[in-house]
Design an enzyme around this catalytic site. Structure first.
Site, PDB file in Angstrom:
ATOM      1  CG  ASP A 287     -47.388  56.054  79.987  1.00  0.00           C
ATOM      2  OD1 ASP A 287     -48.191  56.259  80.922  1.00  0.00           O
ATOM      3  OD2 ASP A 287     -47.695  56.140  78.788  1.00  0.00           O
TER       4      ASP A 287
ATOM      5  CD  GLU B  24     -50.098  53.750  83.378  1.00  0.00           C
ATOM      6  OE1 GLU B  24     -51.233  54.238  83.465  1.00  0.00           O
ATOM      7  OE2 GLU B  24     -49.398  53.854  82.355  1.00  0.00           O
TER       8      GLU B  24
END
Length: 720
Positions: free
Chosen positions: A394, A447
């Protein structure tokens, strides 16, 4: 008579500030025998081998035992309430952490860190108990508190293991299931209770204690684990169903989810699930992205072995398991990682580097070897201990740039005067290299929303080493296009073609994730223009375009059946729209049926995945029909077999629409048509098989005259 503790030593011991309590407590040679000293607050009397120890005050008892009383010296304690207990003294034991572990800890290279730090049930020197070890380099002293000592750590100070910053204590009799924390004496002499950063289990929030854990789970996925590395993921089908475990079926635990989730995913044909962060987190509204227990699955859904049961069940159903992993930041809960030993320990010492401006959290100090070790080992931990098949990392962009979301004057350049966070780069490279070396078949996904060069390039070629990168540009551009009324789409045609300009600069995954269906962004079907029929038609055409576009696919739960509301972590998907008693249930079931067919036909069509990362696996047929709202391209399998994907994003039927195709066959047959009535469409189609004509078109010597249904994507493949 014997020497009592000096005032200074006594004060440090009782205040929890002593670095070596084992030098004062336990058994030590002394003139005339062995000096035995124990610390038992609230004890009335203490005896060892029939000899009553002399009270020294403040819970200290001591005596010199003659040589003939050598041997087992388990103190017998009479407590203030008159009860008695007998047990081994923690201070009779040698360190339970080996020299190799200490060396690797000092180097910041312990790849199985969870076996060296944390609470580990074990048999040590023939006695069953739990070894507690914690890294707190700037603490004046550390004590362990828990169920076993009434949460009073006075009698359980830990010893410092040299310059490693690690504190250790073996506590006899402590077993799995025991709750505990660390009482840390900070540099200013104040105390704070902290949960264990390496705890393998935790209490269910809002409770915050760590829990001693020993896994007894026996895996049943040996075949899956042996075979998952047989084919590189870039050359294999991958369609991912992203879900939030606590809300997918609210109220179900890991064991119940293991009964319902695998058959649902298998029926829909997804190859993988991606779990939003399963690690322990205090605030449910963070969806798991603000983690306090990096080594513990959240207790909200059950104990750690139940989470293993869920992963195992998915594997036995032939489904891979990815999980969101969050090394970018951590929350400021005072009982967790923040200023763990009274100083910036896990966070960067420079407040400008430590504070994450977007989320009110703290960023890790990636340049500190012990912190980097904590995170790298954590990535390995989930893959090795929980058989996770991939990590979606993330917020990578927030790690890579020193000025991320920071205004001028709020950040300091690196040593070269630039904005790159080279410590974070080195960490990500080490994490990826370590995971790929230790865990065959595991894939990492970034990401990353910027144009950072080499996200999926190998680390030995200067890249970050990820397996895939989320294609945030494709997601943003394509959703912008789809949100426009068809009459205006011609002006935004480039939003649908631009992705192919950079499609092979990285290995991409196309994400329609939870981020796109929350916070006022609306559910996927609700982003589409027009009435309900047109919204569903647009959605169906878009999903088929996505499944045929180079790259792997990810779809968030609820979007597979076109729920109209944004996702809520308290309510989960709107399963009720599929209830046959609901008037529009057939409409939603039609979209769900399409997703099922997209997955099954995608997996059966190597042209859609075998050459995802090769430019020669794709060829435009029609990229410039902006006013028609038409896109057409070819995908090729490794053996050259093509698939033609055609999207008509206008609400009109286009008759005899000629598209050039290679002369590989005289007839082509529909493999998918999103306007089929079974999906909720109007049923318009080109009678198939359709014969090629020798009319040159789009650079090919032969062509197909097609009927393009409105707001539809059609797949065609050559047939004999």
């Amino acid at each position: 008579m014997h020497a009592t503790l000096s005032g200074a030593e006594r004060a440090r011991l009782l205040a929890g500030e002593h670095h070596d309590p084992h030098a004062l407590l336990g058994a030590h040679p002394a003139p005339g025998g062995t000096l035995v000293r124990v610390l038992r607050p609230l004890a009335r009397r203490v005896a060892v081998r029939g000899t009553e120890l002399t009270p020294e005050g403040d819970g200290l008892f001591s005596a010199i035992l003659p040589p003939e009383q050598a041997g087992d010296r388990c103190p017998v304690v009479t407590w203030s309430d008159g009860s008695r207990s007998r047990g081994h003294d923690p201070y009779r034991f040698l360190p339970a952490l080996g020299d190799v572990d200490l060396h690797l800890l000092a180097e910041g290279r312990h790849e199985r860190l969870w076996e060296a730090l944390g609470a580990r049930p074990m048999t040590h020197q023939g006695v069953a108990g739990t070894r507690f070890t914690v890294w707190a380099p700037n603490a004046r002293g550390v004590r362990v508190v828990g169920d076993f000592n009434g949460w009073d750590g006075t009698g359980f100070p830990m010893r410092s293991l040299g310059s490693t910053g690690v504190w250790e204590l073996f506590v006899p009799g402590v077993a799995a299931g025991t709750r505990y924390k660390y009482d840390i004496c900070r540099a200013d002499g104040t105390h704070a209770l902290h949960a264990d950063p390496l705890a393998l289990a935790a209490e269910c929030p809002p409770a915050t204690a760590s829990v001693v854990h020993h896994s007894t789970y026996e895996w049943g996925d040996a075949e899956w684990m042996a075979r998952r590395a047989e084919r590189p993921p870039h050359a294999a089908p991958m369609s991912v169903y992203e879900l939030h475990l606590p809300s997918w079926r609210p109220g179900l635990g890991y064991r119940q989810l293991a009964e319902e989730l695998p058959p649902y995913i298998r029926d829909l044909g997804f190859t993988h699930v991606e779990l939003m962060p399963p690690a322990e987190h205090p605030f449910g509204g963070s969806w798991g992205y603000q983690i306090t227990g990096y080594y513990a699955p959240t207790a909200r859904l059950g104990p750690p072995d139940d989470f293993k049961y869920l992963v195992d069940a998915l594997h036995r159903a032939g489904i891979g398991v990815l999980m969101d992993w969050v090394p970018a930041h951590f929350p400021k809960d005072e009982w967790a990682l923040i200023r763990f030993d009274g100083t910036p320990c896990y966070e960067h010492p420079d407040p400008r580097r430590a504070e994450h401006p977007d989320w009110g959290t703290l960023e890790f100090d990636y340049g500190r070897p012990e912190v980097r070790n904590f995170l790298v080992a954590n990535a390995v931990f989930w893959c090795e201990e929980y058989h996770i098949d991939g990590l979606r990392v993330d917020a990578v962009a927030s790690m890579l740039y020193l000025d991320y979301s920071r205004a001028e004057g709020q950040w300091t350049p690196n040593a070269d005067g630039g904005r790159e966070n080279w410590d974070a780069v080195a960490f990500l490279q080490e994490m990826n290299a370590t995971v790929y070396r230790r865990c065959p078949g595991v894939v990492t996904v970034a990401e990353e929303s910027t144009a950072w060069d080499g996200v999926t390039r190998a680390t030995d070629h200067g890249g970050l080493g990820f397996g895939f990168k989320w294609n945030m540009g494709w997601m943003h551009d394509s959703l912008t296009y789809m949100s426009k009324e068809p009459v205006h789409r011609g002006w935004h045609h480039g939003d649908m073609t631009f992705s192919m300009v950079y499609a092979y600069s990285e290995n991409y995954l196309l994400p329609i994730s939870h981020d796109e269906v929350v916070h006022g962004k609306r559910a996927l079907v609700s982003k589409m223009p027009g009435d309900w029929w047109q919204q569903r038609a647009n959605l169906r055409a878009y999903l088929a375009f996505m499944w045929s576009h180079p790259g792997k696919q990810l779809l968030f739960m609820g979007q597979e059946f076109a729920q109209g509301a944004e996702w809520s972590e308290t309510d989960g998907p709107q399963w009720w729209v599929l209830d046959p008693t609901y008037a529009a249930a057939g409409d939603h079931a039609g979209v769900q049926r399409l997703v099922r067919h997209l997955n099954t036909r995608y997996r059966a069509t190597p042209a859609l995945w075998e050459r995802d990362t090769e430019p020669s696996g794709f060829s435009w047929v029609e990229a410039d029909a902006a006013t028609d709202n038409v896109l057409a391209f070819l995908r090729f399998a490794a053996n050259g077999t093509p698939l033609l994907a055609v999207s008509n994003f206008s609400p009109v039927v286009r008759h005899a629409y000629r598209l050039g195709v290679p002369p590989v066959a005289k007839r082509w047959r529909e493999a998918l048509n999103t306007d089929a009535t079974e999906y909720g469409g109007s049923g318009i189609t080109t009678p198939t098989p359709v014969r090629t004509t020798p009319t040159p078109s789009h650079g090919h010597p032969t062509s197909l005259p097609l009927t393009l249904p409105p707001l539809t994507t059609v797949w065609l493949r050559p047939t004999t």
